[in-house]
Scaffold this motif. Structure first.
Motif, mmCIF file in Angstrom:
data_model
loop_
_atom_site.group_PDB
_atom_site.id
_atom_site.type_symbol
_atom_site.label_atom_id
_atom_site.label_comp_id
_atom_site.label_asym_id
_atom_site.label_seq_id
_atom_site.Cartn_x
_atom_site.Cartn_y
_atom_site.Cartn_z
ATOM 1 N N VAL A 43 13.397 -3.027 -0.980
ATOM 2 C CA VAL A 43 13.467 -2.670 -2.394
ATOM 3 C C VAL A 43 14.453 -1.515 -2.552
ATOM 4 C CG1 VAL A 43 12.155 -1.704 -4.322
ATOM 5 C CG2 VAL A 43 11.133 -3.469 -2.875
ATOM 6 N N ALA A 44 15.285 -1.592 -3.570
ATOM 7 C CA ALA A 44 16.257 -0.539 -3.865
ATOM 8 C C ALA A 44 15.778 0.296 -5.043
ATOM 9 C CB ALA A 44 17.622 -1.149 -4.176
ATOM 10 N N THR A 45 16.268 1.524 -5.121
ATOM 11 C CA THR A 45 15.992 2.373 -6.278
ATOM 12 C C THR A 45 17.271 3.045 -6.750
ATOM 13 O OG1 THR A 45 15.368 4.215 -4.810
ATOM 14 C CG2 THR A 45 13.585 2.894 -5.750
ATOM 15 N N ASP A 46 17.355 3.269 -8.051
ATOM 16 C CA ASP A 46 18.406 4.084 -8.656
ATOM 17 C C ASP A 46 17.885 5.519 -8.630
ATOM 18 O OD1 ASP A 46 20.468 5.170 -10.060
ATOM 19 O OD2 ASP A 46 19.968 4.234 -11.967
ATOM 20 N N GLY A 47 18.317 6.294 -7.650
ATOM 21 C CA GLY A 47 17.761 7.611 -7.408
ATOM 22 C C GLY A 47 16.970 7.614 -6.113
ATOM 23 N N TYR A 48 16.363 8.731 -5.823
ATOM 24 C CA TYR A 48 15.666 8.892 -4.550
ATOM 25 C C TYR A 48 14.150 8.870 -4.701
ATOM 26 C CZ TYR A 48 20.334 10.472 -3.166
ATOM 27 O OH TYR A 48 21.688 10.555 -2.935
ATOM 28 N N GLU A 49 13.661 8.572 -5.898
ATOM 29 C CA GLU A 49 12.223 8.506 -6.101
ATOM 30 C C GLU A 49 11.653 7.212 -5.531
ATOM 31 O OE1 GLU A 49 10.128 10.799 -7.417
ATOM 32 O OE2 GLU A 49 11.837 12.180 -7.474
ATOM 33 N N LYS A 50 10.465 7.310 -4.955
ATOM 34 C CA LYS A 50 9.797 6.146 -4.367
ATOM 35 C C LYS A 50 9.478 5.119 -5.461
ATOM 36 C CE LYS A 50 6.970 7.276 -1.156
ATOM 37 N NZ LYS A 50 5.775 7.729 -0.384
ATOM 38 N N PRO A 51 9.616 3.803 -5.158
ATOM 39 C CA PRO A 51 9.313 2.784 -6.183
ATOM 40 C C PRO A 51 7.816 2.763 -6.514
ATOM 41 C CG PRO A 51 10.510 1.836 -4.307
ATOM 42 C CD PRO A 51 10.086 3.192 -3.896
ATOM 43 N N ILE B 148 6.758 -5.029 -6.658
ATOM 44 C CA ILE B 148 6.831 -6.347 -6.004
ATOM 45 C C ILE B 148 5.426 -6.758 -5.582
ATOM 46 C CG2 ILE B 148 9.164 -5.948 -5.135
ATOM 47 C CD1 ILE B 148 7.590 -5.623 -2.317
ATOM 48 N N ARG B 149 5.350 -7.921 -4.930
ATOM 49 C CA ARG B 149 4.106 -8.373 -4.339
ATOM 50 C C ARG B 149 4.342 -8.769 -2.875
ATOM 51 N NH1 ARG B 149 2.135 -6.019 -7.804
ATOM 52 N NH2 ARG B 149 0.534 -6.674 -9.321
ATOM 53 N N CYS B 150 3.347 -8.522 -2.049
ATOM 54 C CA CYS B 150 3.309 -9.015 -0.673
ATOM 55 C C CYS B 150 2.525 -10.322 -0.653
ATOM 56 C CB CYS B 150 2.653 -7.986 0.247
ATOM 57 S SG CYS B 150 3.467 -6.369 0.240
ATOM 58 N N VAL B 151 2.804 -11.178 0.333
ATOM 59 C CA VAL B 151 2.250 -12.530 0.375
ATOM 60 C C VAL B 151 1.307 -12.660 1.567
ATOM 61 C CG1 VAL B 151 2.811 -14.991 0.419
ATOM 62 C CG2 VAL B 151 4.405 -13.374 -0.630
ATOM 63 N N ARG B 152 0.208 -13.366 1.355
ATOM 64 C CA ARG B 152 -0.747 -13.611 2.442
ATOM 65 C C ARG B 152 -0.047 -14.318 3.606
ATOM 66 N NH1 ARG B 152 -4.709 -16.789 -0.063
ATOM 67 N NH2 ARG B 152 -4.091 -18.570 1.208
ATOM 68 N N ILE C 257 0.825 -1.207 0.000
ATOM 69 C CA ILE C 257 0.000 0.000 0.000
ATOM 70 C C ILE C 257 0.862 1.261 0.000
ATOM 71 C CG2 ILE C 257 -1.960 -1.128 1.097
ATOM 72 C CD1 ILE C 257 -1.053 0.062 3.758
ATOM 73 N N GLU C 258 2.142 1.109 0.345
ATOM 74 C CA GLU C 258 3.037 2.264 0.406
ATOM 75 C C GLU C 258 4.465 1.779 0.590
ATOM 76 O OE1 GLU C 258 4.053 5.038 -0.478
ATOM 77 O OE2 GLU C 258 2.560 6.351 0.482
ATOM 78 N N PHE C 259 5.439 2.661 0.363
ATOM 79 C CA PHE C 259 6.836 2.403 0.674
ATOM 80 C C PHE C 259 7.317 3.470 1.651
ATOM 81 C CE2 PHE C 259 6.646 0.146 -3.387
ATOM 82 C CZ PHE C 259 7.418 -0.975 -3.129
ATOM 83 N N GLY D 94 21.263 6.396 -4.733
ATOM 84 C CA GLY D 94 20.503 5.189 -4.438
ATOM 85 C C GLY D 94 19.788 5.287 -3.113
ATOM 86 N N ALA D 95 18.712 4.509 -2.972
ATOM 87 C CA ALA D 95 17.938 4.486 -1.731
ATOM 88 C C ALA D 95 17.364 3.095 -1.526
ATOM 89 C CB ALA D 95 16.815 5.527 -1.775
ATOM 90 N N ILE D 96 17.028 2.799 -0.266
ATOM 91 C CA ILE D 96 16.437 1.520 0.119
ATOM 92 C C ILE D 96 15.086 1.805 0.768
ATOM 93 C CG2 ILE D 96 16.724 -0.596 1.455
ATOM 94 C CD1 ILE D 96 18.819 -0.296 -0.693
ATOM 95 N N TRP D 97 14.084 0.984 0.409
ATOM 96 C CA TRP D 97 12.700 1.219 0.825
ATOM 97 C C TRP D 97 12.104 -0.042 1.433
ATOM 98 C CZ3 TRP D 97 10.814 6.191 -0.338
ATOM 99 C CH2 TRP D 97 11.619 6.946 -1.197
ATOM 100 N N ARG D 98 11.217 0.166 2.405
ATOM 101 C CA ARG D 98 10.476 -0.939 3.029
ATOM 102 C C ARG D 98 9.038 -0.929 2.522
ATOM 103 N NH1 ARG D 98 11.616 -0.070 7.917
ATOM 104 N NH2 ARG D 98 13.168 -1.737 8.101
ATOM 105 N N PRO D 99 8.572 -2.027 1.895
ATOM 106 C CA PRO D 99 7.167 -2.093 1.478
ATOM 107 C C PRO D 99 6.259 -2.214 2.712
ATOM 108 C CG PRO D 99 8.522 -3.772 0.379
ATOM 109 C CD PRO D 99 9.328 -3.233 1.504
ATOM 110 N N LEU D 100 5.154 -1.500 2.693
ATOM 111 C CA LEU D 100 4.147 -1.605 3.760
ATOM 112 C C LEU D 100 2.989 -2.443 3.222
ATOM 113 C CD1 LEU D 100 4.147 2.066 5.106
ATOM 114 C CD2 LEU D 100 5.533 0.109 5.836
ATOM 115 N N PRO D 101 2.777 -3.639 3.778
ATOM 116 C CA PRO D 101 1.782 -4.561 3.197
ATOM 117 C C PRO D 101 0.364 -4.231 3.645
ATOM 118 C CG PRO D 101 2.848 -5.594 5.074
ATOM 119 C CD PRO D 101 3.517 -4.254 4.897
ATOM 120 N N PRO D 102 -0.623 -4.683 2.880
ATOM 121 C CA PRO D 102 -2.007 -4.587 3.347
ATOM 122 C C PRO D 102 -2.226 -5.491 4.567
ATOM 123 C CG PRO D 102 -1.899 -5.171 1.002
ATOM 124 C CD PRO D 102 -0.528 -5.312 1.561
ATOM 125 N N THR D 103 -3.303 -5.263 5.288
ATOM 126 C CA THR D 103 -3.648 -6.098 6.437
ATOM 127 C C THR D 103 -3.809 -7.549 6.002
ATOM 128 O OG1 THR D 103 -4.770 -4.234 7.483
ATOM 129 C CG2 THR D 103 -5.314 -6.435 8.293
#
Length: 236
Positions: A125-133, A138-142, A91-93, A108-117
């Motif tokens: 997740v990494a990025t080339d640059g500082y923009e949010k992915p 990616i996908r989150c898993v049940r 739902i967000e990074f 470069g920057a490193i981001w944490r995915p925030l999963p749905p409930t």
């Protein structure tokens, strides 16, 4: 290979990667590269990575590393349909770290995915640059399709880098498997803006897979056919 099915989750593997960012040019820093798994366009359409892959070094890793990729399988039973989708986008990074001040050739920057409930993120997740992915990266898993796991050995840290923020990346190690199951690290990583091993509140997960248990009938008991010395050529 044929995909492994667990509930309405399909698991397969890739050895193809796209380089996202490395710290070439950062003086005194230990080398690191962050790579995005690429599912085969011919055989693994509609598959997604679960996070990016971190390697201590700048060399290419295509065909040298294997990580899991996943897809949604049709829900065949009422139980599978009642549990919902196996996969959901985050739902967000939230940003964990960026390399500002590192003097690397690229940002470069490193981001944490925030999963749905009801879902979990399997790695950063990494990025080339500082923009949010993109949320479609990616996908989150049940949550019932994964197993809580250990944070294992360090992969890399920027202790000698001139970057303003500290960062360390760590591997994920599955626990011992229950009977009839296999637990598999997906090839992702966890990380924190410090050099200290993350505490247990940093979530780490591995994929679960079930294996069929086969019980075969025992062979017939041997019967004494003769009291003669057997020939040296006789079968055991």
């Amino acid at each position: 290979m044929e995909s492994i099915k667990f509930g309405n989750l399909l698991i397969n593997f890739t050895t193809q990667f796209t380089r996202l960012w490395n710290n070439k040019g950062s003086p005194n820093a230990s080398p690191v590269g962050f790579w995005r798994p690429v599912p085969s366009a011919d055989f693994l359409t509609d598959y997604f990575p679960l996070g990016d892959h971190a390697v201590a070094g700048h060399d290419g890793i295509n065909h040298k590393a294997t990580v899991a990729v996943v897809s949604e399988a049709p829900a065949l039973t009422e139980e599978e349909r009642s549990k919902g989708n196996a996969l959901m986008p985050p739902i967000e990074f939230e940003k964990v770290w960026d390399d500002k001040g590192s003097s690397a050739h690229s940002n470069g920057a490193i981001w944490r995915p925030l999963p749905p409930t009801g879902y979990v993120a399997m790695g950063l997740v990494a990025t080339d640059g500082y923009e949010k992915p993109s949320l479609n990266t990616i996908r989150c898993v049940r949550a019932d399709l994964v197993i809580a796991s250990y944070i294992s050995d360090p992969i890399w840290n920027n202790r000698r880098s001139p970057a303003r923020l500290d960062f360390s990346a760590w591997g994920i190690s599955p626990p011992g498997a229950a009977a009839g199951e296999v637990y598999l690290s997906a090839g992702t990583f966890v990380g924190v803006a410090s050099y200290t091993k993350p505490s247990v509140h940093i979530a780490a997960y591995s994929l679960r897979m079930q294996i069929p248990l086969q019980a075969k009938a025992p062979p017939p008991a041997p019967a004494l056919a003769s009291e003669r010395q057997p020939s040296p050529f006789e079968k055991a």
